[in-house]
Motif scaffolding. Structure first.
Motif, PDB file in Angstrom:
ATOM      1  N   ASN A  44      42.538  42.475  30.050  1.00  8.99           N
ATOM      2  CA  ASN A  44      43.273  41.216  30.194  1.00  8.99           C
ATOM      3  C   ASN A  44      42.774  40.336  31.338  1.00  8.99           C
ATOM      4  OD1 ASN A  44      44.540  42.197  32.589  1.00  8.99           O
ATOM      5  ND2 ASN A  44      46.264  43.031  31.434  1.00  8.99           N
ATOM      6  N   LEU A  45      41.877  40.854  32.188  1.00  8.63           N
ATOM      7  CA  LEU A  45      41.405  40.055  33.321  1.00  8.63           C
ATOM      8  C   LEU A  45      39.942  39.623  33.184  1.00  8.63           C
ATOM      9  CD1 LEU A  45      42.749  39.007  35.910  1.00  8.63           C
ATOM     10  CD2 LEU A  45      41.676  40.889  37.144  1.00  8.63           C
ATOM     11  N   ASP A  46      39.109  40.447  32.571  1.00 12.69           N
ATOM     12  CA  ASP A  46      37.679  40.137  32.498  1.00 12.69           C
ATOM     13  C   ASP A  46      37.375  38.801  31.828  1.00 12.69           C
ATOM     14  OD1 ASP A  46      37.240  42.453  33.814  1.00 12.69           O
ATOM     15  OD2 ASP A  46      36.013  43.410  32.263  1.00 12.69           O
ATOM     16  N   PRO A  47      38.085  38.415  30.755  1.00  6.11           N
ATOM     17  CA  PRO A  47      37.775  37.106  30.163  1.00  6.11           C
ATOM     18  C   PRO A  47      37.884  35.952  31.156  1.00  6.11           C
ATOM     19  CG  PRO A  47      39.102  38.405  28.655  1.00  6.11           C
ATOM     20  CD  PRO A  47      39.066  39.166  29.950  1.00  6.11           C
ATOM     21  N   LEU A  48      38.890  35.999  32.056  1.00  7.56           N
ATOM     22  CA  LEU A  48      39.026  34.968  33.084  1.00  7.56           C
ATOM     23  C   LEU A  48      37.888  35.044  34.088  1.00  7.56           C
ATOM     24  CD1 LEU A  48      40.443  32.844  34.889  1.00  7.56           C
ATOM     25  CD2 LEU A  48      41.800  34.716  35.843  1.00  7.56           C
ATOM     26  N   LEU A  49      37.608  36.252  34.594  1.00  9.82           N
ATOM     27  CA  LEU A  49      36.603  36.404  35.642  1.00  9.82           C
ATOM     28  C   LEU A  49      35.219  35.980  35.159  1.00  9.82           C
ATOM     29  CD1 LEU A  49      37.725  39.854  37.129  1.00  9.82           C
ATOM     30  CD2 LEU A  49      38.280  37.568  37.969  1.00  9.82           C
ATOM     31  N   LYS A  51      34.502  33.922  32.773  1.00  9.09           N
ATOM     32  CA  LYS A  51      34.453  32.515  32.385  1.00  9.09           C
ATOM     33  C   LYS A  51      34.292  31.596  33.598  1.00  9.09           C
ATOM     34  CE  LYS A  51      38.231  30.445  31.106  1.00  9.09           C
ATOM     35  NZ  LYS A  51      39.442  30.031  30.335  1.00  9.09           N
ATOM     36  N   LEU A  52      34.731  32.075  34.774  1.00  9.23           N
ATOM     37  CA  LEU A  52      34.703  31.228  35.968  1.00  9.23           C
ATOM     38  C   LEU A  52      33.271  30.888  36.374  1.00  9.23           C
ATOM     39  CD1 LEU A  52      37.431  32.797  38.306  1.00  9.23           C
ATOM     40  CD2 LEU A  52      37.447  30.505  37.319  1.00  9.23           C
ATOM     41  N   LYS A  53      33.032  29.622  36.662  1.00 11.68           N
ATOM     42  CA  LYS A  53      31.747  29.204  37.198  1.00 11.68           C
ATOM     43  C   LYS A  53      31.748  29.270  38.724  1.00 11.68           C
ATOM     44  CE  LYS A  53      30.739  26.196  33.269  1.00 11.68           C
ATOM     45  NZ  LYS A  53      30.420  24.817  32.814  1.00 11.68           N
ATOM     46  N   THR A  54      32.937  29.306  39.311  1.00  2.02           N
ATOM     47  CA  THR A  54      33.079  29.432  40.757  1.00  2.02           C
ATOM     48  C   THR A  54      32.989  30.905  41.149  1.00  2.02           C
ATOM     49  OG1 THR A  54      34.549  27.508  40.781  1.00  2.02           O
ATOM     50  CG2 THR A  54      34.581  28.933  42.725  1.00  2.02           C
ATOM     51  N   PRO A  55      32.174  31.262  42.153  1.00  3.39           N
ATOM     52  CA  PRO A  55      32.086  32.667  42.570  1.00  3.39           C
ATOM     53  C   PRO A  55      33.457  33.233  42.932  1.00  3.39           C
ATOM     54  CG  PRO A  55      30.378  31.362  43.639  1.00  3.39           C
ATOM     55  CD  PRO A  55      31.297  30.384  42.953  1.00  3.39           C
ATOM     56  N   VAL A  56      33.742  34.455  42.465  1.00  2.00           N
ATOM     57  CA  VAL A  56      35.048  35.063  42.683  1.00  2.00           C
ATOM     58  C   VAL A  56      34.888  36.518  43.091  1.00  2.00           C
ATOM     59  CG1 VAL A  56      35.280  35.676  40.239  1.00  2.00           C
ATOM     60  CG2 VAL A  56      37.337  35.481  41.649  1.00  2.00           C
ATOM     61  N   PHE A  57      35.772  36.980  43.970  1.00  2.00           N
ATOM     62  CA  PHE A  57      35.807  38.385  44.385  1.00  2.00           C
ATOM     63  C   PHE A  57      37.219  38.707  44.837  1.00  2.00           C
ATOM     64  CE2 PHE A  57      35.218  36.064  48.261  1.00  2.00           C
ATOM     65  CZ  PHE A  57      35.869  36.791  49.240  1.00  2.00           C
ATOM     66  N   LEU A 157      49.249  53.208  44.470  1.00  2.00           N
ATOM     67  CA  LEU A 157      49.984  54.316  45.081  1.00  2.00           C
ATOM     68  C   LEU A 157      50.231  55.462  44.102  1.00  2.00           C
ATOM     69  CD1 LEU A 157      52.660  52.822  47.503  1.00  2.00           C
ATOM     70  CD2 LEU A 157      50.683  54.227  48.055  1.00  2.00           C
ATOM     71  N   SER A 158      49.840  55.286  42.853  1.00  2.00           N
ATOM     72  CA  SER A 158      49.865  56.419  41.930  1.00  2.00           C
ATOM     73  C   SER A 158      48.757  57.408  42.262  1.00  2.00           C
ATOM     74  CB  SER A 158      49.679  55.934  40.487  1.00  2.00           C
ATOM     75  OG  SER A 158      48.358  55.457  40.279  1.00  2.00           O
ATOM     76  N   PHE A 159      47.797  56.952  43.098  1.00  2.00           N
ATOM     77  CA  PHE A 159      46.619  57.744  43.478  1.00  2.00           C
ATOM     78  C   PHE A 159      45.797  58.155  42.264  1.00  2.00           C
ATOM     79  CE2 PHE A 159      49.661  58.951  47.030  1.00  2.00           C
ATOM     80  CZ  PHE A 159      49.216  57.920  47.840  1.00  2.00           C
ATOM     81  N   SER A 160      45.908  57.395  41.204  1.00  2.00           N
ATOM     82  CA  SER A 160      45.072  57.563  40.023  1.00  2.00           C
ATOM     83  C   SER A 160      43.988  56.495  40.061  1.00  2.00           C
ATOM     84  CB  SER A 160      45.915  57.426  38.753  1.00  2.00           C
ATOM     85  OG  SER A 160      45.107  57.476  37.602  1.00  2.00           O
ATOM     86  N   GLN A 161      42.725  56.912  40.080  1.00  2.00           N
ATOM     87  CA  GLN A 161      41.634  55.962  40.208  1.00  2.00           C
ATOM     88  C   GLN A 161      41.471  55.172  38.911  1.00  2.00           C
ATOM     89  OE1 GLN A 161      37.755  57.623  41.155  1.00  2.00           O
ATOM     90  NE2 GLN A 161      37.277  55.896  42.482  1.00  2.00           N
ATOM     91  N   LYS A 162      41.368  53.854  39.060  1.00  2.00           N
ATOM     92  CA  LYS A 162      41.231  52.975  37.903  1.00  2.00           C
ATOM     93  C   LYS A 162      40.558  51.684  38.357  1.00  2.00           C
ATOM     94  CE  LYS A 162      45.979  51.318  38.588  1.00  2.00           C
ATOM     95  NZ  LYS A 162      47.342  51.191  37.990  1.00  2.00           N
ATOM     96  N   PRO A 163      40.128  50.826  37.437  1.00  2.60           N
ATOM     97  CA  PRO A 163      39.462  49.578  37.840  1.00  2.60           C
ATOM     98  C   PRO A 163      40.353  48.739  38.749  1.00  2.60           C
ATOM     99  CG  PRO A 163      39.095  49.988  35.507  1.00  2.60           C
ATOM    100  CD  PRO A 163      40.103  51.010  35.967  1.00  2.60           C
ATOM    101  N   CYS A 164      39.848  48.409  39.948  1.00  2.00           N
ATOM    102  CA  CYS A 164      40.674  47.714  40.937  1.00  2.00           C
ATOM    103  C   CYS A 164      39.902  46.717  41.789  1.00  2.00           C
ATOM    104  CB  CYS A 164      41.377  48.732  41.843  1.00  2.00           C
ATOM    105  SG  CYS A 164      40.259  49.828  42.737  1.00  2.00           S
ATOM    106  N   LEU A 165      38.601  46.557  41.535  1.00  2.00           N
ATOM    107  CA  LEU A 165      37.789  45.614  42.303  1.00  2.00           C
ATOM    108  C   LEU A 165      37.453  44.409  41.439  1.00  2.00           C
ATOM    109  CD1 LEU A 165      36.990  46.043  45.277  1.00  2.00           C
ATOM    110  CD2 LEU A 165      37.509  48.179  44.105  1.00  2.00           C
ATOM    111  N   ILE A 166      37.775  43.231  41.927  1.00  2.00           N
ATOM    112  CA  ILE A 166      37.511  41.985  41.215  1.00  2.00           C
ATOM    113  C   ILE A 166      36.122  41.500  41.606  1.00  2.00           C
ATOM    114  CG2 ILE A 166      38.214  39.575  40.998  1.00  2.00           C
ATOM    115  CD1 ILE A 166      41.112  40.539  41.462  1.00  2.00           C
ATOM    116  N   THR A 167      35.241  41.413  40.624  1.00  2.00           N
ATOM    117  CA  THR A 167      33.852  41.024  40.838  1.00  2.00           C
ATOM    118  C   THR A 167      33.461  39.968  39.802  1.00  2.00           C
ATOM    119  OG1 THR A 167      32.688  42.496  39.296  1.00  2.00           O
ATOM    120  CG2 THR A 167      33.477  43.481  41.355  1.00  2.00           C
ATOM    121  N   PRO A 168      32.349  39.270  40.020  1.00  2.00           N
ATOM    122  CA  PRO A 168      31.887  38.328  38.999  1.00  2.00           C
ATOM    123  C   PRO A 168      31.584  39.006  37.662  1.00  2.00           C
ATOM    124  CG  PRO A 168      30.816  37.892  41.100  1.00  2.00           C
ATOM    125  CD  PRO A 168      31.551  39.193  41.252  1.00  2.00           C
ATOM    126  N   ASP A 169      31.361  40.339  37.683  1.00  2.00           N
ATOM    127  CA  ASP A 169      31.077  41.091  36.451  1.00  2.00           C
ATOM    128  C   ASP A 169      32.332  41.650  35.794  1.00  2.00           C
ATOM    129  OD1 ASP A 169      28.313  40.685  36.739  1.00  2.00           O
ATOM    130  OD2 ASP A 169      28.144  42.431  38.062  1.00  2.00           O
TER     131      ASP A 169
END
Length: 384
Positions: A44-49, A51-57, A157-169
């Motif tokens: 649900n987040l990758d399509p936005l990230l 599509k952005l032409k402005t660098p995002v992190f 805080l669930s301490f379950s590792q999952k995608p959590c870093l917002i990158t241009p990719d």
């Protein structure tokens, strides 16, 4: 630099807020600090990230901070007045990964700034990765201390590792994102935890797992000390309820004790921590009082103000504060955030570990610590 708050926590709300900010501010870059309760996923987040032409992190954190409040839902979106140069470092849990090899091309490209404190690195990492300290050490080797660094650990805080870093990719896990900004920033670091035990030698550790202290299983030693001081007992389901008040402190010369936060015990009575504890180092058990933690937030702000050296009485202040301080302080976290903000516009994240240096001290990965970066708006406007 402007920070706005999107309160719904929905992908649609984030998209709308970003579009409004892009239209009104025309930023050169965006930093997004999102709350874990938003439920953002790559789907649900990758399509936005992408599509952005402005660098995002940015990142997804247990809680976020805006206008002096800690918030469990929503996103803080920060417009950047300069273009961030963004690097993604992968495989933060791989024991064979050589982070210096990934960083070296950018070290060669970027060189050293003309003047100390002309640049700021904002660094977000997956807070549940096993080799964060190794990455931080390699960043120090590659980039030195001529810049200021501020950042922290993303995750849940669930301490379950999952995608959590917002990158241009897109939204990724087990990575770090580094944004180089041509902005001046003064940083301050303080924690307020106090030693309550003698030193103990780390006789065995693997990455972020502390195995033995003084040749005994780490949890056995930890349990004796914590139960003896608190008068409480560990059970099968209350580990973190007790551990949040009793971190370890690693001794360092001429700097704050480095705090390490135990998250859980493993099946071998080892302790899984946020960040590595080097074998052969000496640690002591720490404990804190609400007053000492709140006073430390004031100290961190004052150190950042001294490092900023600008004539203005207020500025944009990025706070990276450990989520376990919220769990410890409870309702009194509002007092800590008030002390940390002072007259500044305070925004930031409550994290799984904190990253900072002051432009002079050794670059480090902290736990249970308050880090504040005040952006020198007067100096930045003159230079840029």
């Amino acid at each position: 630099m402007k920070a706005v708050f999107e309160k719904t926590g929905s992908p649609e709300g984030l998209i709308q807020a970003v579009e409004i900010l892009l239209k009104e501010e025309k930023p050169a870059g965006l930093m997004i600090l999102a709350a874990d309760a938003n439920g953002f996923t790559p789907e649900n987040l990758d399509p936005l990230l992408k599509k952005l032409k402005t660098p995002v992190f940015g990142g997804i954190f247990p809680q976020i901070i805006h206008s002096g409040q800690n918030l469990e839902l929503g996103s803080v979106i920060v417009s950047m007045p300069v273009t961030p140069e963004i690097v993604c470092i992968r495989n933060l849990s791989d024991p064979e990964a050589l982070y210096e090899d990934q960083l070296a091309p950018f070290s060669d490209k970027w060189g050293q700034p003309q003047h100390s404190n002309d640049e700021t690195f904002i660094v977000f990492v997956d807070g549940l990765s096993r080799r964060i300290s190794s990455l931080i050490q390699d960043m120090f080797y590659c980039f030195g201390l001529q810049r200021n660094y501020i950042g922290g650990g993303a995750g849940s805080l669930s301490f379950s590792q999952k995608p959590c870093l917002i990158t241009p990719d897109g939204l990724l896990q087990d990575v770090a994102v580094v944004a180089k900004l041509a902005l001046s920033c003064g940083t301050g670091v303080a924690h307020g935890w106090e030693a309550i035990s003698e030193g103990m030698k780390v006789t065995q550790a693997e990455g972020n797992v502390l195995l033995t202290l003084d040749w005994r299983p780490a949890f056995d030693v930890y349990r004796e000390l914590v139960e003896g001081h608190s008068g409480l007992r560990f059970t099968d389901d209350n580990f973190f309820d007790l551990a949040k008040s009793y971190p370890f402190g690693i001794s360092r010369l001429d700097t704050e004790v480095i705090v390490r936060d135990p998250l859980m015990k493993n099946q071998n009575n080892g302790l899984v921590c946020v960040g590595e504890i080097p074998p052969g180092s000496f640690v002591r058990l720490l404990h804190g009082r609400p007053e000492s933690l709140i006073n430390a937030a004031t100290k961190a702000r004052q150190l950042a103000e001294q490092a900023t050296r600008c004539s203005t009485v207020s500025g944009n202040a990025l706070i990276i504060d450990c989520i376990s301080r919220v769990l410890f302080l409870k309702d009194r976290i509002s007092e800590e955030l008030k002390a940390a903000g002072g007259k500044h516009q305070l925004f930031g994240a409550l994290t799984l570990g904190e990253i900072a240096n002051s432009g002079q001290d050794y670059l480090e990965f902290f736990n249970k610590t308050t880090v504040i970066g005040i952006f020198d708006d007067e100096r930045n406007s003159q230079q840029y």
